[in-house]
Scaffold this motif. Structure first.
Motif: not given
Length: 315
Positions: A201-214
């Motif tokens: 969950l942390i990996a999805v939020i901090l990596i993929l979620g952050l990538d989508v936000f960027i």
């Protein structure tokens, strides 16, 4: 084979082709072979065209080449088990081989997400400051970005094999897919998987979620810049250069979000739905990305047409 083996002799997993219909697996052999062939031909064509045409030796096309390499690598990560099941009817995979495949599938998935972020940054620089575009994104900078994307992926996925290997597996060893995924394997463990779930969950939020936000933030800045351009024709031309990248983003993230939601909240859904979502996520983007870029990018389309015309004239 006894599926309720103990941890002491639980050294393999059983992969699933078409859930509930193993006799139909051979029917998938041809379409899957076609998909993998299209992936190799399409992405190989992109790489060959960019390498051969000096006019395409620009940052945008270098990032496109990295995306093509990542797509091929992601497809090749699933190819061994897909062939094993649908072509040779061998569904069993060794425990260590499963973990290795898991590492590469998740690793190249994170790499692809990072490449899409890099391409969003590329489009922002090209539209915001076109005169300094080539001098800003030099070969050295592109190489460092590529290395950073790869390093991030390795660091994020590196703990996954160890998180899986620490778990005892004493229940069924039948996986839900034709390849190994972390979230699929951990559900078979007969011990607490809270650490695995939390890390995922942390990996999805901090990596993929952050990538989508960027990516979203980059396009907000791009849109702001484009709206400041006086000429309507120039605005459309600038936005058109982003269209292929937007399609690639949607092709990657929409199925990814879908398969994540199905795994976490769709346990009541049919196994066929899980199978379809996972296969769409891993097989569709590598096939469609070259088509999208070939159709939308005039320079690549023109070069491909020239190659086919030369071959036709020689014939």
């Amino acid at each position: 084979m006894n599926l309720n083996t103990s941890h002491a002799n639980h050294h393999s997993f059983i992969l699933t082709g078409i859930p509930g219909m193993p006799d139909k697996n051979p029917w998938m052999a041809f379409p899957l072979g076609l998909l993998y062939t299209l992936t190799l031909v399409g992405n190989g064509t992109i790489l060959a065209v960019v390498k051969a045409d000096q006019s395409l030796h620009e940052p945008m096309y270098y990032f496109l080449s990295i995306l093509a390499l990542t797509d091929v690598s992601l497809s090749m990560s699933t190819l061994p088990t897909m062939l094993s099941i649908f072509w040779f009817n061998i569904p069993e995979i060794g425990f260590n081989a499963c973990i290795t495949q898991m590492f590469f599938i998740h690793g190249f998935g994170v790499v692809e997400s990072g490449v899409l972020v890099s391409m969003a940054f590329d489009r922002f620089v090209a539209i915001r400051d076109p005169l300094r575009y080539a001098s800003t994104l030099t070969h050295g900078i592109i190489g460092k970005i590529g290395l950073a994307v790869l390093t991030r992926a390795v660091c994020v996925v590196f703990p996954v094999p160890f998180l899986i290997k620490r778990l005892p597996f004493c229940h069924s060893n039948v996986l839900s897919h034709s390849y190994c995924l972390h979230q699929d394997a951990m559900r078979l463990a007969c011990a607490s998987t809270h650490i695995n779930s939390l890390y995922g969950l942390i990996a999805v939020i901090l990596i993929l979620g952050l990538d989508v936000f960027i990516i979203l933030f980059s396009y907000i800045l791009i849109l702001k810049t484009v709206l400041g351009i006086a000429s309507r024709a120039e605005r459309l031309k600038s936005l058109n250069t982003c269209l292929s990248h937007i399609c690639a983003v949607l092709l990657f993230y929409v199925p990814l979000i879908g398969v994540t939601m199905v795994h976490r909240f769709g346990k009541h859904l049919s196994p066929v739905v899980h199978m379809l979502m996972a296969n769409i996520y891993l097989l569709l983007p590598p096939v469609l990305n070259p088509i999208v870029y070939s159709v939308q990018t005039k320079q690549i389309r023109r070069r491909i047409i020239q190659v086919f015309q030369r071959r036709k004239n020689r014939a």
